[in-house]
Design a protein around this motif. Structure first.
Motif, short mmCIF file in Angstrom:
data_model
loop_
_atom_site.label_atom_id
_atom_site.label_comp_id
_atom_site.label_asym_id
_atom_site.label_seq_id
_atom_site.Cartn_x
_atom_site.Cartn_y
_atom_site.Cartn_z
N TRP A 165 22.94 11.29 -78.01
CA TRP A 165 23.69 10.47 -76.99
C TRP A 165 24.71 11.29 -76.33
CZ3 TRP A 165 28.32 6.86 -78.62
CH2 TRP A 165 28.77 6.29 -77.64
N LEU A 166 25.79 11.69 -77.18
CA LEU A 166 26.65 12.84 -76.60
C LEU A 166 26.63 14.01 -76.25
CD1 LEU A 166 29.54 11.52 -79.06
CD2 LEU A 166 28.92 10.48 -76.55
N VAL A 167 25.86 15.02 -76.99
CA VAL A 167 25.62 16.36 -76.83
C VAL A 167 24.55 16.68 -75.54
CG1 VAL A 167 24.83 18.51 -77.67
CG2 VAL A 167 26.56 17.00 -79.26
N ASP A 168 23.62 15.93 -75.84
CA ASP A 168 22.45 15.93 -74.84
C ASP A 168 22.92 15.13 -73.58
OD1 ASP A 168 20.60 17.48 -76.44
OD2 ASP A 168 19.95 15.47 -77.33
N GLY A 169 23.68 14.06 -73.87
CA GLY A 169 24.26 13.64 -72.42
C GLY A 169 25.10 14.59 -71.68
N ALA A 170 25.95 15.30 -72.32
CA ALA A 170 26.65 16.21 -71.77
C ALA A 170 25.92 17.55 -71.36
CB ALA A 170 27.72 16.86 -72.86
N ALA A 171 24.80 17.78 -72.04
CA ALA A 171 24.18 18.76 -71.43
C ALA A 171 23.38 18.58 -70.22
CB ALA A 171 22.94 19.15 -72.54
N ILE A 172 22.95 17.22 -70.12
CA ILE A 172 22.22 16.72 -68.85
C ILE A 172 23.40 16.69 -67.62
CG2 ILE A 172 21.36 14.64 -67.60
CD1 ILE A 172 19.97 13.91 -70.66
N MET A 173 24.53 16.48 -67.88
CA MET A 173 25.54 16.49 -66.96
C MET A 173 25.55 17.76 -66.52
SD MET A 173 27.16 13.93 -65.78
CE MET A 173 27.48 12.61 -67.03
N ASN A 174 25.64 18.83 -67.42
CA ASN A 174 25.82 20.16 -66.94
C ASN A 174 24.40 20.59 -66.12
OD1 ASN A 174 28.11 21.70 -67.37
ND2 ASN A 174 27.98 21.18 -69.73
N GLN A 175 23.23 20.29 -66.52
CA GLN A 175 22.03 20.77 -66.22
C GLN A 175 21.44 20.25 -65.04
OE1 GLN A 175 19.64 20.86 -69.91
NE2 GLN A 175 21.37 21.96 -70.91
N VAL A 176 21.57 18.99 -64.77
CA VAL A 176 21.13 18.35 -63.51
C VAL A 176 21.26 19.15 -62.18
CG1 VAL A 176 21.12 16.34 -62.05
CG2 VAL A 176 20.58 15.84 -64.53
N PRO A 177 22.81 19.53 -62.07
CA PRO A 177 23.12 20.22 -60.89
C PRO A 177 22.38 21.62 -60.88
CG PRO A 177 25.09 19.31 -61.90
CD PRO A 177 24.04 19.13 -63.02
N ILE A 178 22.21 22.31 -62.02
CA ILE A 178 21.61 23.46 -62.11
C ILE A 178 20.18 23.46 -61.23
CG2 ILE A 178 21.00 25.64 -63.49
CD1 ILE A 178 22.87 24.79 -65.29
N GLN A 179 19.46 22.39 -61.15
CA GLN A 179 18.33 22.51 -60.53
C GLN A 179 18.40 22.57 -58.98
OE1 GLN A 179 15.75 18.59 -62.31
NE2 GLN A 179 17.70 18.12 -61.88
N ARG A 180 19.62 22.67 -58.65
CA ARG A 180 19.86 23.06 -57.39
C ARG A 180 20.65 24.44 -57.25
NH1 ARG A 180 22.74 18.54 -57.36
NH2 ARG A 180 24.49 19.47 -56.87
N CYS A 181 20.63 25.08 -58.17
CA CYS A 181 21.12 26.57 -58.09
C CYS A 181 20.48 27.59 -57.25
CB CYS A 181 21.47 27.02 -59.54
SG CYS A 181 19.99 27.99 -60.24
N SER A 182 21.12 28.35 -56.96
CA SER A 182 20.52 29.72 -56.03
C SER A 182 19.40 30.43 -56.59
CB SER A 182 21.69 30.43 -55.26
OG SER A 182 22.25 31.06 -56.51
N PHE A 183 19.35 30.73 -57.75
CA PHE A 183 18.21 31.39 -58.27
C PHE A 183 17.11 30.71 -58.70
CE2 PHE A 183 16.39 34.18 -62.10
CZ PHE A 183 16.24 35.30 -61.34
N GLY A 184 15.93 31.01 -58.19
CA GLY A 184 14.63 30.36 -58.17
C GLY A 184 14.23 29.96 -59.46
N PRO A 185 13.89 31.01 -60.47
CA PRO A 185 13.51 30.81 -61.73
C PRO A 185 14.37 29.78 -62.74
CG PRO A 185 13.30 33.04 -61.16
CD PRO A 185 14.03 32.44 -60.09
N TYR A 186 15.76 29.92 -62.49
CA TYR A 186 16.53 29.07 -63.33
C TYR A 186 16.42 27.69 -62.83
CZ TYR A 186 20.85 28.21 -66.19
OH TYR A 186 21.75 27.70 -66.88
N SER A 187 16.37 27.65 -61.47
CA SER A 187 16.46 26.26 -60.89
C SER A 187 15.20 25.53 -61.26
CB SER A 187 16.32 26.47 -59.36
OG SER A 187 16.25 25.19 -58.69
N ARG A 188 13.90 26.30 -61.13
CA ARG A 188 12.70 25.50 -61.54
C ARG A 188 12.79 25.19 -63.01
NH1 ARG A 188 11.46 29.44 -57.23
NH2 ARG A 188 10.68 30.94 -58.73
N ALA A 189 13.19 26.05 -63.97
CA ALA A 189 13.11 25.72 -65.25
C ALA A 189 13.87 24.45 -65.52
CB ALA A 189 13.57 26.97 -65.98
N MET A 190 14.91 24.25 -64.94
CA MET A 190 15.43 22.93 -65.23
C MET A 190 14.95 21.70 -64.76
SD MET A 190 18.62 23.56 -66.70
CE MET A 190 17.41 24.89 -67.70
N ILE A 191 14.12 21.76 -63.92
CA ILE A 191 13.51 20.57 -63.74
C ILE A 191 12.96 19.79 -64.74
CG2 ILE A 191 11.43 19.41 -62.20
CD1 ILE A 191 12.17 21.66 -60.22
#
Length: 330
Positions: A142-168
């Protein structure tokens, strides 16, 4: 835009006029939301920042299996055991995706592992806390993965292609992890008084470490300004922490549990919650290696690395043998 970022922060970032032609073309590409791919030119600082962030993320996924793996044999039902097995397997997959993304930047997986074991590379501080009861598995989801999602959803839009695509894919799977954790907490909160007390105890112990997951306050964050200018990060630490609190407090209230913060209150003016001071001294002590489970976690990774040496050597020998045969055939 980058020029606006420089003007608003005043923290020593180069202006576009101060950059050389390659840097300027690179930054303009980022400002236009065009992905940077591994074989394209990039500043060395950009490459190093990505390696640091992606490898830390990968290490966190792998080390994050340990506190939950501790409960696979003790899950209360067969269904819970199967769900937890699948979740731990997912975390291993996330680590592999991320190691592969980092390798496109010119660093090997062996090098990343060596950096982790030497203490040069870090993983999320949250995984240095013990899982004392089954409710901790719910709190982590609930909390740890919830915080991880909050951090990681924006990374789907990050500038580096491989990192962005992995996050999807990672974010899709993490959303299921968060739901299974909340489901565990809901069952416990609606159960016997002893079960509800166990859920409350887990919330008490995991709440503040979860808030620390977003990193130090913006005023103390060393890398945030440049990372945001490069669109490696899309939000500040404090922005994401506030969003997490605003989303999670109503969930706790629905469960009938109390967030362990006497200073927590709704602020009409900012349309969000005010919350108490985080003990950053605890956070920095854990980063130094003085957390409850730091030595245990690194010890487990060191043992896995040592135990797998024979297998890595066998793979390399087989690879060299195949290569030699191919050369001979040609």
């Amino acid at each position: 835009m980058y020029a606006q970022e420089v003007k608003s922060t005043g923290k020593g970032l180069k202006t576009l006029e101060e950059m050389d032609p390659e840097e300027r073309a690179f930054q303009e590409k980022i400002d236009a939301n065009i992905k940077i791919e591994p074989k394209e030119w990039m500043p060395e600082g950009y490459r190093k920042t990505l390696i640091r962030q992606i490898s830390q993320h990968a290490h966190s996924e792998i080390v994050g299996q340990l506190p939950e793996g501790n409960w696979i044999t003790r899950a209360p039902t067969l269904d819970r055991k199967a769900i937890l097995l699948a979740k731990v397997q997912d975390e291993a997959g996330h680590g592999l995706y991320l190691y592969c993304a980092a390798e496109t930047l010119g660093i090997s997986r062996d090098q990343m592992t060596e950096q982790l074991l030497s203490g040069k590379a870090k993983y999320s501080s949250i995984f240095n806390y013990p899982t004392l009861t089954w409710a901790d598995i719910g709190a982590i989801g609930w909390l740890v993965d919830g915080a991880a999602i909050m951090n990681q959803v924006p990374i789907q839009r990050c500038s580096f292609g491989p990192y962005s695509r992995a996050m999807i894919r990672v974010c899709k799977e993490e959303s299921f992890h968060q739901r299974q954790g909340y489901d565990i907490m809901m069952v416990l909160a609606k159960g016997t008084p002893e079960q509800k007390e166990m859920a409350q105890d887990a919330l008490n112990r995991w709440w503040w470490p979860s808030l620390m997951m977003f990193g130090p306050p913006d005023a103390e964050s060393v890398h945030s300004v440049q990372s945001m200018a490069w669109k490696i990060k899309m939000n500040t630490n404090d922005e994401l922490r506030q969003k997490f609190v605003d989303q999670t407090v109503p969930q706790a209230e629905y469960l009938g549990l109390k967030v362990p913060d006497d200073d927590l209150k709704w602020n009409e003016e900012k349309d969000g919650y005010d919350f108490g001071e985080i003990d950053w001294g605890e956070f920095y002590e854990i980063l130094k290696g003085n957390g409850p489970c730091n030595k245990e976690r690194l010890g487990a990774r060191q043992k896995a690395w040592s135990d797998g040496e024979w297998f890595r050597e066998g793979l390399m020998a087989y690879s060299k043998k195949r290569k030699a045969r191919k050369v001979a055939a040609e």
